[in-house]
Scaffold this motif. Structure first.
Motif, short mmCIF file in Angstrom:
data_model
loop_
_atom_site.label_atom_id
_atom_site.label_comp_id
_atom_site.label_asym_id
_atom_site.label_seq_id
_atom_site.Cartn_x
_atom_site.Cartn_y
_atom_site.Cartn_z
N UNK A 13 0.80 -1.22 0.00
CA UNK A 13 0.00 0.00 0.00
C UNK A 13 0.83 1.28 0.00
N UNK A 14 2.10 1.19 0.30
CA UNK A 14 2.96 2.36 0.29
C UNK A 14 3.03 3.06 1.63
N UNK A 15 1.89 3.50 2.15
CA UNK A 15 1.86 4.19 3.44
C UNK A 15 0.44 4.14 3.98
N UNK A 16 0.33 4.47 5.25
CA UNK A 16 -1.01 4.54 5.86
C UNK A 16 -1.85 5.60 5.16
N UNK A 17 -1.24 6.75 4.87
CA UNK A 17 -1.97 7.82 4.18
C UNK A 17 -2.47 7.36 2.82
N UNK A 51 -3.12 4.29 1.88
CA UNK A 51 -4.20 3.33 2.09
C UNK A 51 -5.49 4.05 2.47
N UNK A 52 -5.40 5.00 3.40
CA UNK A 52 -6.58 5.77 3.78
C UNK A 52 -7.14 6.55 2.58
N UNK A 53 -6.25 7.10 1.77
CA UNK A 53 -6.70 7.80 0.57
C UNK A 53 -7.48 6.88 -0.35
N UNK A 54 -6.99 5.66 -0.52
CA UNK A 54 -7.71 4.69 -1.36
C UNK A 54 -9.08 4.36 -0.77
#
Length: 156
Positions: free
Chosen positions: A19-23, A25-28
């Motif tokens: 996912x790259x980063x928590x941000x 993932x949250x963006x997705x």
């Protein structure tokens, strides 16, 4: 991220690689919710031209306001929500501008594509001001207050 990695039975490192980063993932996640709300609003809106664009936005704003998961997250983590929803960290705004351009075109808004793309981006930023007023420090802003500015972006 720990809980999600555990639920998926993968390591945190594997999750971050995916996912790259928590941000991100949250963006997705937020964008997926946004897409569903846009689809519902677009399906309910009637008319053509600027009136349809405004109708889609009004319905979207109403649906967005009732999205409990967004409201809870924004209340619990306002700085993260602002970063993910309003900056490149979550890429929600960029995807929203692309979706808004599509709404413009489907509604019959005409003009140079580059100009429409710029107006769609400004339209999204203006709508975000109403949707996320508390995250931006301006307090709640109702759709009716934002509508004249939004409408001004739909005519040349």
């Amino acid at each position: 991220m720990d809980a999600l990695a555990g639920e998926l039975a993968i390591s945190r490192a594997t999750l971050y690689r995916a996912v790259g980063s928590r941000d991100a993932l949250l963006g997705d996640v937020f964008w997926t919710i946004g897409e569903m709300l846009i689809a519902e609003a677009s399906g309910e809106a009637t008319g053509t031209g600027p009136d349809r664009v405004i109708a889609v936005s009004r319905i979207f704003a109403e649906l967005h306001g009732s999205a409990e998961q967004l409201r809870r997250f924004s209340a619990a983590e306002p700085q993260t929500a602002a970063r993910v929803l309003l900056t490149a960290a979550g890429d929600v705004t960029g995807r929203a501008a692309d979706a808004q351009l599509k709404i413009f075109l489907e509604s019959g808004i005409e003009g140079d594509l580059d100009d429409l793309r710029r107006r769609a981006a400004l339209y999204v930023r203006t709508l975000e001001g109403a949707l996320y007023g508390p995250l931006l420090g301006s307090g709640p802003i109702d759709f009716e207050s934002a509508e004249p500015a939004l409408r001004a972006l739909l005519t040349r």
